[in-house]
Scaffold this active site. Structure first.
Site, PDB file in Angstrom:
ATOM      1  N   HIS A  70       0.710   4.077  -0.715  1.00 10.70           N
ATOM      2  CA  HIS A  70       0.057   5.354  -0.382  1.00 10.70           C
ATOM      3  C   HIS A  70       1.135   6.403  -0.203  1.00 10.70           C
ATOM      4  O   HIS A  70       2.153   6.152   0.420  1.00 10.70           O
ATOM      5  CB  HIS A  70      -0.714   5.232   0.935  1.00 10.70           C
ATOM      6  N   ASP A 105      -7.167  -0.290   3.549  1.00  8.69           N
ATOM      7  CA  ASP A 105      -7.122  -0.378   2.087  1.00  8.69           C
ATOM      8  C   ASP A 105      -6.346  -1.625   1.680  1.00  8.69           C
ATOM      9  O   ASP A 105      -5.316  -1.947   2.259  1.00  8.69           O
ATOM     10  CB  ASP A 105      -6.449   0.874   1.505  1.00  8.69           C
ATOM     11  N   SER A 133       1.307   0.894   2.887  1.00  8.24           N
ATOM     12  CA  SER A 133       1.161   2.287   3.297  1.00  8.24           C
ATOM     13  C   SER A 133       2.302   2.571   4.268  1.00  8.24           C
ATOM     14  O   SER A 133       3.458   2.361   3.922  1.00  8.24           O
ATOM     15  CB  SER A 133      -0.232   2.475   3.911  1.00  8.24           C
TER      16      SER A 133
END
EC number: 3.1.1.61
Length: 190
Positions: free
Chosen positions: A40, A133, A13
Site C-alpha cells: 500500500h 487487506d 502496508s
C-alpha cells in the site's frame, strides 16, 4: 511432497517495505521464482519504491507493466493506483477499478488473481500492516491448495494485517522475517 511454487506474491502496508526488504535482501540474482510485491502506498504519491529496492536487492526490481511476462530473478512492484492481476499466459494485467479495502493496489485482488491462475503453485506472504487487506486473498490461496504465510504479528511493526490472516485461515504458517527468508532460499532451484 508439496506442490512446486511457481509464483510468490507478498503483500504489506505499514511496516511492509522494511519487512519485505529484509526478506528479499540476500536472495540470489537468479532466484528461480518470480516475486510480486503489493505494498500500500499513499494515493497519488509516485514514490521511488523501485529505486529503494533496486539499491538493496540482487534481484531485478521493476514496476509491473501491462502484459509484461513473469520472469525469475525479478521482484515486481505493484504500481500506485492500480490493482495487479495475472493472466492465464503468465503476464500481468493492470486494473484501475474501484478501491478494495480502501486500497488500490489491493493485496486481496492480487492474491486472489494469482490463486486463480497458479492455483496450488502459489505462495502468498502477508506482512506488517494496519488494515485487514490481504487476509481474504491469502485464505483463497490456501483454499486453492497454495501456501499461506503470515509474518509473526508480534514481530511486525503493525500486527493487524498478519493477525487478521491468522485468525481467518486454519493452517496458516506463521514465521518471522528471518524464517521467511530462509524458507524462500530453500525453494530456490539452482
Amino acid at each position: 511432497m508439496r506442490p512446486l511454487t511457481k509464483l510468490i506474491v507478498m503483500g504489506g502496508s505499514w511496516g511492509g517495505i522494511q519487512a519485505s526488504l529484509s526478506i528479499l535482501e540476500g536472495l540470489p540474482p537468479d532466484y528461480s521464482i518470480p516475486i510480486v510485491l503489493v505494498l500500500h502506498r499513499l494515493r497519488n504519491q509516485e514514490g521511488n519504491l523501485q529505486e529503494i529496492f533496486s539499491k538493496k536487492l540482487l534481484l531485478k526490481a521493476v514496476e509491473v507493466e501491462e502484459k509484461e511476462p513473469l520472469l525469475p530473478g525479478h521482484v515486481y512492484l505493484a504500481p500506485a493506483n492500480y490493482h495487479v492481476l495475472f493472466e492465464k499466459d503468465h503476464t500481468f494485467s493492470l486494473d484501475d477499478s474501484e478501491l478494495e479495502n480502501y486500497s488500490r493496489p489491493s493485496i486481496d485482488v492480487s492474491f486472489s488473481s494469482a490463486a486463480d491462475v497458479f492455483g496450488k503453485n502459489t505462495m502468498g506472504i502477508l506482512l506488517s500492516g494496519a488494515s485487514r487487506d490481504g487476509s481474504s486473498g491469502l485464505k483463497y490461496i490456501f483454499e486453492k491448495g497454495g501456501v499461506a504465510v503470515a509474518q509473526d504479528p508480534s514481530e511486525a511493526e503493525v500486527g493487524t494485517m498478519p493477525q487478521a490472516a491468522i485468525e481467518s485461515i486454519r493452517g496458516c504458517t506463521i514465521m518471522n522475517v528471518a524464517r521467511i527468508k530462509e524458507f524462500l532460499l530453500s525453494l530456490h532451484e539452482h
